[in-house]
Design a protein around this motif. Structure first.
Motif, PDB file in Angstrom:
ATOM      1  N   LYS A  13       0.801  -1.224  -0.121  1.00 44.45           N
ATOM      2  CA  LYS A  13      -0.164   0.048  -0.126  1.00 44.45           C
ATOM      3  C   LYS A  13       0.913   1.364   0.081  1.00 44.45           C
ATOM      4  CE  LYS A  13      -3.921   2.485   2.384  1.00 44.45           C
ATOM      5  NZ  LYS A  13      -4.824   2.009   3.394  1.00 44.45           N
ATOM      6  N   ALA A  14       1.827   1.172   0.905  1.00 45.61           N
ATOM      7  CA  ALA A  14       2.722   2.459   0.846  1.00 45.61           C
ATOM      8  C   ALA A  14       3.452   2.577  -0.124  1.00 45.61           C
ATOM      9  CB  ALA A  14       3.651   2.159   1.944  1.00 45.61           C
ATOM     10  N   LEU A  15       3.907   1.455  -0.874  1.00 43.47           N
ATOM     11  CA  LEU A  15       4.880   1.519  -2.193  1.00 43.47           C
ATOM     12  C   LEU A  15       4.045   1.986  -3.113  1.00 43.47           C
ATOM     13  CD1 LEU A  15       7.759   1.038  -3.231  1.00 43.47           C
ATOM     14  CD2 LEU A  15       7.005  -1.352  -3.568  1.00 43.47           C
ATOM     15  N   GLY A  16       2.631   1.390  -3.328  1.00 44.22           N
ATOM     16  CA  GLY A  16       1.891   1.906  -4.608  1.00 44.22           C
ATOM     17  C   GLY A  16       1.582   3.430  -4.284  1.00 44.22           C
ATOM     18  N   ALA A  17       1.631   3.971  -3.271  1.00 42.26           N
ATOM     19  CA  ALA A  17       1.237   5.500  -3.131  1.00 42.26           C
ATOM     20  C   ALA A  17       2.486   6.319  -3.814  1.00 42.26           C
ATOM     21  CB  ALA A  17       1.020   5.944  -1.647  1.00 42.26           C
ATOM     22  N   ILE A  18       3.675   5.597  -3.850  1.00 41.17           N
ATOM     23  CA  ILE A  18       4.979   6.153  -4.580  1.00 41.17           C
ATOM     24  C   ILE A  18       5.125   5.759  -6.163  1.00 41.17           C
ATOM     25  CG2 ILE A  18       7.282   6.195  -4.432  1.00 41.17           C
ATOM     26  CD1 ILE A  18       7.056   5.844  -1.346  1.00 41.17           C
ATOM     27  N   ASN A  19       5.112   4.548  -6.236  1.00 41.38           N
ATOM     28  CA  ASN A  19       5.075   4.007  -7.590  1.00 41.38           C
ATOM     29  C   ASN A  19       3.664   3.330  -8.099  1.00 41.38           C
ATOM     30  OD1 ASN A  19       5.351   2.232  -9.872  1.00 41.38           O
ATOM     31  ND2 ASN A  19       7.669   1.987  -9.377  1.00 41.38           N
ATOM     32  N   PRO A  20       3.027   3.701  -8.972  1.00 38.79           N
ATOM     33  CA  PRO A  20       1.531   2.968  -9.182  1.00 38.79           C
ATOM     34  C   PRO A  20       1.760   1.479  -9.519  1.00 38.79           C
ATOM     35  CG  PRO A  20       2.373   4.237 -11.005  1.00 38.79           C
ATOM     36  CD  PRO A  20       3.125   4.678  -9.950  1.00 38.79           C
ATOM     37  N   LEU A  21       2.734   1.166 -10.004  1.00 37.89           N
ATOM     38  CA  LEU A  21       3.231  -0.414 -10.192  1.00 37.89           C
ATOM     39  C   LEU A  21       3.500  -1.266  -9.038  1.00 37.89           C
ATOM     40  CD1 LEU A  21       5.002  -0.105 -13.621  1.00 37.89           C
ATOM     41  CD2 LEU A  21       2.600  -0.903 -13.301  1.00 37.89           C
ATOM     42  N   GLY A  22       3.759  -0.526  -7.846  1.00 33.88           N
ATOM     43  CA  GLY A  22       4.320  -1.118  -6.644  1.00 33.88           C
ATOM     44  C   GLY A  22       5.616  -1.841  -6.730  1.00 33.88           C
ATOM     45  N   LYS A  23       6.571  -1.294  -7.535  1.00 34.21           N
ATOM     46  CA  LYS A  23       7.688  -1.827  -7.773  1.00 34.21           C
ATOM     47  C   LYS A  23       8.854  -0.926  -7.140  1.00 34.21           C
ATOM     48  CE  LYS A  23       8.802  -3.575 -11.893  1.00 34.21           C
ATOM     49  NZ  LYS A  23       8.880  -3.669 -13.234  1.00 34.21           N
ATOM     50  N   VAL A  24      10.022  -1.535  -7.112  1.00 35.99           N
ATOM     51  CA  VAL A  24      11.342  -0.978  -6.638  1.00 35.99           C
ATOM     52  C   VAL A  24      12.451  -0.936  -7.750  1.00 35.99           C
ATOM     53  CG1 VAL A  24      10.858  -1.067  -4.207  1.00 35.99           C
ATOM     54  CG2 VAL A  24      12.387  -2.866  -5.269  1.00 35.99           C
ATOM     55  N   PRO A  25      13.283   0.012  -7.883  1.00 31.30           N
ATOM     56  CA  PRO A  25      13.333   1.267  -7.012  1.00 31.30           C
ATOM     57  C   PRO A  25      12.557   2.376  -7.487  1.00 31.30           C
ATOM     58  CG  PRO A  25      15.277   1.233  -8.621  1.00 31.30           C
ATOM     59  CD  PRO A  25      14.355  -0.131  -8.810  1.00 31.30           C
ATOM     60  N   ALA A  26      12.342   3.093  -6.569  1.00 31.44           N
ATOM     61  CA  ALA A  26      11.748   4.770  -6.891  1.00 31.44           C
ATOM     62  C   ALA A  26      12.667   5.778  -6.213  1.00 31.44           C
ATOM     63  CB  ALA A  26      10.352   4.681  -6.430  1.00 31.44           C
ATOM     64  N   LEU A  27      12.898   6.746  -6.970  1.00 34.68           N
ATOM     65  CA  LEU A  27      13.657   7.926  -6.597  1.00 34.68           C
ATOM     66  C   LEU A  27      12.828   9.098  -6.155  1.00 34.68           C
ATOM     67  CD1 LEU A  27      16.733   8.645  -5.332  1.00 34.68           C
ATOM     68  CD2 LEU A  27      17.099   9.639  -8.101  1.00 34.68           C
ATOM     69  N   VAL A  28      12.550   9.632  -5.078  1.00 34.07           N
ATOM     70  CA  VAL A  28      11.987  10.960  -4.908  1.00 34.07           C
ATOM     71  C   VAL A  28      12.815  11.768  -4.698  1.00 34.07           C
ATOM     72  CG1 VAL A  28      10.138  11.940  -3.304  1.00 34.07           C
ATOM     73  CG2 VAL A  28      10.148   9.436  -3.218  1.00 34.07           C
ATOM     74  N   LEU A  29      12.705  12.855  -5.718  1.00 33.32           N
ATOM     75  CA  LEU A  29      13.663  13.968  -5.911  1.00 33.32           C
ATOM     76  C   LEU A  29      13.355  15.107  -4.744  1.00 33.32           C
ATOM     77  CD1 LEU A  29      13.951  14.505  -9.776  1.00 33.32           C
ATOM     78  CD2 LEU A  29      15.313  12.853  -8.196  1.00 33.32           C
ATOM     79  N   ASP A  30      14.163  16.176  -4.662  1.00 31.99           N
ATOM     80  CA  ASP A  30      13.962  17.170  -3.583  1.00 31.99           C
ATOM     81  C   ASP A  30      12.972  17.814  -3.707  1.00 31.99           C
ATOM     82  OD1 ASP A  30      16.277  15.928  -2.274  1.00 31.99           O
ATOM     83  OD2 ASP A  30      17.508  17.598  -3.316  1.00 31.99           O
ATOM     84  N   ASP A  31      12.128  18.185  -5.096  1.00 28.74           N
ATOM     85  CA  ASP A  31      11.325  18.636  -5.445  1.00 28.74           C
ATOM     86  C   ASP A  31       9.866  17.825  -5.542  1.00 28.74           C
ATOM     87  OD1 ASP A  31      11.272  17.335  -7.794  1.00 28.74           O
ATOM     88  OD2 ASP A  31      11.491  19.041  -9.009  1.00 28.74           O
ATOM     89  N   ASP A  32      10.127  16.485  -4.987  1.00 28.85           N
ATOM     90  CA  ASP A  32       8.955  15.573  -4.873  1.00 28.85           C
ATOM     91  C   ASP A  32       8.542  15.019  -5.903  1.00 28.85           C
ATOM     92  OD1 ASP A  32       8.569  16.106  -2.142  1.00 28.85           O
ATOM     93  OD2 ASP A  32       7.240  17.533  -2.208  1.00 28.85           O
ATOM     94  N   GLU A  33       9.350  15.146  -7.180  1.00 30.12           N
ATOM     95  CA  GLU A  33       9.048  14.523  -8.425  1.00 30.12           C
ATOM     96  C   GLU A  33       9.732  12.943  -8.035  1.00 30.12           C
ATOM     97  OE1 GLU A  33      10.433  14.049 -13.146  1.00 30.12           O
ATOM     98  OE2 GLU A  33      11.144  15.720 -11.715  1.00 30.12           O
ATOM     99  N   VAL A  34       8.894  12.143  -8.793  1.00 27.49           N
ATOM    100  CA  VAL A  34       9.369  10.588  -8.285  1.00 27.49           C
ATOM    101  C   VAL A  34       9.647  10.166  -9.694  1.00 27.49           C
ATOM    102  CG1 VAL A  34       8.262   8.385  -7.450  1.00 27.49           C
ATOM    103  CG2 VAL A  34       7.713  10.731  -6.534  1.00 27.49           C
ATOM    104  N   LEU A  35      10.685   9.425  -9.660  1.00 24.57           N
ATOM    105  CA  LEU A  35      11.335   8.716 -10.889  1.00 24.57           C
ATOM    106  C   LEU A  35      11.183   7.216 -10.567  1.00 24.57           C
ATOM    107  CD1 LEU A  35      14.613  10.517 -11.550  1.00 24.57           C
ATOM    108  CD2 LEU A  35      12.267  11.165 -12.346  1.00 24.57           C
ATOM    109  N   PHE A  36      10.631   6.450 -11.644  1.00 28.30           N
ATOM    110  CA  PHE A  36      10.384   4.847 -11.460  1.00 28.30           C
ATOM    111  C   PHE A  36      11.504   4.086 -12.328  1.00 28.30           C
ATOM    112  CE2 PHE A  36       5.935   6.446 -11.661  1.00 28.30           C
ATOM    113  CZ  PHE A  36       5.770   7.047 -10.372  1.00 28.30           C
TER     114      PHE A  36
END
Length: 208
Positions: A38-61
């Motif tokens: 659940k927590a991972l899905g809130a960051i990456n819609p695929l629920g996969k890792v890695p994800a990188l949250v940038l300092d401006d809150d943009e998220v890279l998958f």
């Protein structure tokens, strides 16, 4: 920056090692793809890792997308992936095969360790084991021999070496029977050279 995932993922670990190499500081948010869906899905819609949250809150998958951003941030003078030409293609080719080996080890573990008893498909197991073996044989043929330069492309480490070392350590930890060092001596030596470096030791493999 926040790197999301656990260090038993070779995909996440190659990102962490690359960030160490570039001297880019980051925090870790150790979320499990199983226990923290659940927590991972809130960051990456695929629920996969890695994800990188940038300092401006943009998220890279996805590790390749993240590495592309990190290479751009670091600049071409120190980028682990050459910007163009034959060397770039060779680095990406080796990294692709190494990632494929890691993906098949993950698939093999899913098939043999997480299925209900008696439901494992032996045909899939044989296929995954065969793909791991074929990938390792190809990488062994590409790896530097003893008394040659230490890394795939010569005296300087590239993303090919980072990705291969992370994938090989993952194989050793998860399915050691598939990576006997006497069968793949050049790969085993390359992995050992990498794992003693501080950029690897600072982000060690950790069972999730």
């Amino acid at each position: 920056m926040i790197l999301v995932g656990q260090m038993d993922s070779p995909f996440l670990r190659r990102v962490a090692v690359t960030m160490n190499f570039y001297g880019i500081p980051f925090e870790r948010q150790s979320l499990s793809v199983f226990a923290d869906q659940k927590a991972l899905g809130a960051i990456n819609p695929l629920g996969k890792v890695p994800a990188l949250v940038l300092d401006d809150d943009e998220v890279l998958f996805d590790s390749q997308m993240i590495l592309d951003y990190l290479d751009e941030t670091a600049g071409p003078d120190i980028s682990l992936t050459p910007p163009a030409g034959e060397d770039r293609r060779k680095v990406l080719r080796i990294a692709t095969v190494a990632l494929g080996v890691a993906e098949k080890v993950v698939a093999l573990n899913m098939e043999t360790r997480y299925r209900a008893g008696g439901t494992t498909d032996p045909r899939l197991v044989r296929r995954f084991e065969g793909q791991v073996g074929s990938g390792l044989q190809w990488l062994q043929a590409e790896a530097p021999e003893q008394n040659q330069d230490p890394w795939f492309l010569g005296p300087e480490m590239t993303q090919a070496d980072v990705t291969a070392a992370c994938a090989l350590t993952h194989s050793v930890e998860k399915r050691p029977e598939l990576f006997p060092p006497e069968t793949y001596p050049a790969l085993a030596a390359l992995r050992e050279r990498a794992e003693v470096l501080e950029i690897f030791k600072s982000s060690p493999f950790e069972e999730g």
